[in-house]
Design a protein around this motif. Structure first.
Motif, mmCIF file in Angstrom:
data_model
loop_
_atom_site.group_PDB
_atom_site.id
_atom_site.type_symbol
_atom_site.label_atom_id
_atom_site.label_comp_id
_atom_site.label_asym_id
_atom_site.label_seq_id
_atom_site.Cartn_x
_atom_site.Cartn_y
_atom_site.Cartn_z
ATOM 1 N N MET A 1 -41.192 11.212 6.471
ATOM 2 C CA MET A 1 -42.230 12.016 7.113
ATOM 3 C C MET A 1 -41.653 12.934 8.164
ATOM 4 O O MET A 1 -42.270 13.191 9.177
ATOM 5 N N ASP A 2 -40.429 13.341 7.943
ATOM 6 C CA ASP A 2 -39.857 14.339 8.827
ATOM 7 C C ASP A 2 -40.484 15.675 8.466
ATOM 8 O O ASP A 2 -40.141 16.285 7.466
ATOM 9 N N GLU A 28 -47.597 16.759 5.327
ATOM 10 C CA GLU A 28 -46.500 16.110 6.056
ATOM 11 C C GLU A 28 -46.083 16.924 7.276
ATOM 12 O O GLU A 28 -45.840 16.372 8.351
ATOM 13 N N THR A 32 -49.264 14.328 8.962
ATOM 14 C CA THR A 32 -48.715 12.967 9.019
ATOM 15 C C THR A 32 -47.499 12.879 9.928
ATOM 16 O O THR A 32 -47.220 11.825 10.479
ATOM 17 N N SER A 33 -46.785 13.994 10.124
ATOM 18 C CA SER A 33 -45.659 13.941 11.066
ATOM 19 C C SER A 33 -46.161 13.703 12.490
ATOM 20 O O SER A 33 -45.431 13.197 13.336
ATOM 21 N N GLN A 36 -48.428 9.913 12.009
ATOM 22 C CA GLN A 36 -47.583 8.800 11.561
ATOM 23 C C GLN A 36 -48.398 7.611 11.041
ATOM 24 O O GLN A 36 -48.313 6.495 11.593
#
Lengths: 344, 344
Positions: A1-2, A28, A32-33, A36
């Protein structure tokens, strides 16, 4: 998830909703980044020890947010989406645990705006002690949406023995609010700019979980609470009074109203009792615990201006009235139409 | 919650989003009279004995739905909203329990359409064994939305000992699907009408909970499942193969494709592997349990056409390839842009 550097475009295109790599990059890189969420599946898998306790119940709620402007003094659609759903859990006595976040994004929306919204949501979630654990994004064509709409759902746990609800309200209950009334509605109105209203008003948008826990510790007999969002204090009180079968008498002099809110309402012919709030709740507390509840609230930032504004009575079921300093009284009815579209 | 006759207007106005009586009439007359959620507070209060069992976990997911047209052969936005969220729970091994439903409605939308959507959601929820327990409605101005958008969130319980996930996929696993591929995408495309495609295709839109329980009973070693929605079978397989660190080899001859879907794809230059499905899932099952899983699926309507379409291999991690009947093979990559906007 970078997600760093994944989103190389400035604006959202329809391809970002298509289910392929562009969509994954958007999700992402922007969401989500920051959030998390746990795991990589389409669902979050969760457990909290409190849910296992005998008598504990799960609380579940949802709200869509379409507020305009998307960013306003005191918050943005992301902050309001977290606070609104957290508060829906909190006023029922639940400890909020997990949120979902679903975004409907109009083609052409700036990615930078989405990043600010995500950051705002994450900051507010952390402050409220909840986690954003699952989500979704969809993209609609230009002219079929309006920037971004956010829908949050929330799950929390109601500890055993807690049972807040309007049905428990009794005649004699003190009616309390934790702070000023109408700030959010007036701030949004001013922020829209088409009224040429120059004010320093900011939305009261805030999550009330920690405040509510303090109230319940100090005044465990608290009967009911509700956040006075869309429809304002008047609508919340009308609903609660009807469900409880009591009448409510408000004291106009006690209503905490900022002069700017009063002023905007006078100019525009609005009633502040119908203005939306996003960090103001109304509580029904047995009169002998009202002082304790007020003291608990006043020791916290979100309740600094807490005050008793009225009392529940054995009158006509569902009637809310406002008694003025001159002795007169008027009925505060349920809002019929609407004062302000897209206030939350 | 007697909603009969409450909504006397034909179309939604901005007043229906304002937080007052008009909004309450819309919500009660159209939604809660159908869904019959428990309680009268802003949150549902719930418990299920299965959640209390040692080792049980809670599953939580959400999706927004913006499909156009709102009604299509085989379903509508409400049915897809229930099935999509139920299936997100199901493919992770969860038993779906409760749904939330939030509606963003464009001013001018016909109330009759909302009623049909609510009825469709309720019917599908009942068939899937879930309850719609909480919700919200917002109204946006004409031209700021597109009829109605629906966001559902779902909560379910994953029984102790169940742990499906792409990380468990192993080389040698059979890759199964429960039925035809691409029906939903092709049906939506045909329903849009601007292609002059005259077909009898209907969306595969279906909730897969009962089917999944049958699979897990027959093939308890099942490693992972995913519903092949937006992005199609290709995207689901690419994601799963990458997460598992395996390659996947598909057998083109085994792919269940209806002639009409194949035809539409040939005419329009689309690849059926990227067409969305709303009732088709892909499963990775140890080869020695594949026959049992297929038999369990074939005994149910949603799995009548279940078939093995490929195998997981110790190849390049994340690579999905399609082997044709002529012996050639091509890479089935992740979709980059999008094939069809607003497919779900």
């Amino acid at each position: 998830m970078d997600g760093t550097g994944r989103m190389k475009v400035d604006r959202v295109t329809l391809a970002h909703g298509g289910g392929g790599r562009a969509m994954r990059d958007l999700i992402e890189g922007v969401f989500t980044s920051v959030f998390q969420p746990p795991g990589g599946e389409d669902q979050a898998r969760l457990m909290d020890a409190a849910l296992k306790e005998p008598g504990a119940r799960l609380a579940f709620t949802t709200d869509s947010f379409v507020v305009t402007p998307i960013e306003f003094p005191g918050g943005d659609i992301g902050k309001i989406a977290v606070c609104g759903t957290v508060n829906d859990l909190v006023v029922g006595g639940a400890r909020p645990l997990w949120l979902s976040a679903a975004f409907i994004i109009e083609e052409g929306t700036e990615v930078a705006l989405l990043r600010r919204i995500a950051a705002s949501m994450q900051a507010e979630a952390q402050a409220a002690g909840v986690r954003i654990v699952t989500g979704d994004t969809k993209v609609v064509e230009r002219g079929k949406g309006d920037g971004v709409f956010v829908t949050t759902a929330g799950v929390g746990v109601i500890p055993a023995g807690r049972d807040l609800g309007a049905a428990h309200i009794a005649a004699g209950d003190a009616v309390l609010v934790n702070g000023y009334v109408g700030d959010h509605g007036a701030a949004i109105l001013a922020a829209r700019g088409d009224m040429a209203l120059d004010t320093d008003l900011i939305s009261d948008c805030a999550a009330l979980g920690h405040l509510m826990e303090a109230v319940l510790a100090a005044a465990p007999g608290t009967h009911a609470a509700r956040d006075a969002t869309r429809g304002g204090l008047a609508s919340a009180l009308n609903e609660m009074a009807a469900e409880a079968g009591v009448s409510v008498e408000l004291n106009e002099d006690a209503l905490p109203l900022r002069p700017e809110v009063r002023g905007i309402c006078e100019i525009l012919g609005l009633d502040p009792l119908y203005l939306a709030n996003e960090g103001t709740m109304v509580l029904f507390v047995p009169q002998d615990q009202a002082a304790a509840a007020l003291a608990a609230m006043r020791s916290r930032p979100q309740g600094r201006d807490a005050v008793q504004i009225g009392v529940a009575k054995n009158g006509l079921a569902g009637r809310v009235s406002l008694r003025s300093s001159f002795g007169g009284a008027r009925i505060v009815d349920m809002l019929v139409g609407e004062q302000l579209p897209r206030i939350c």
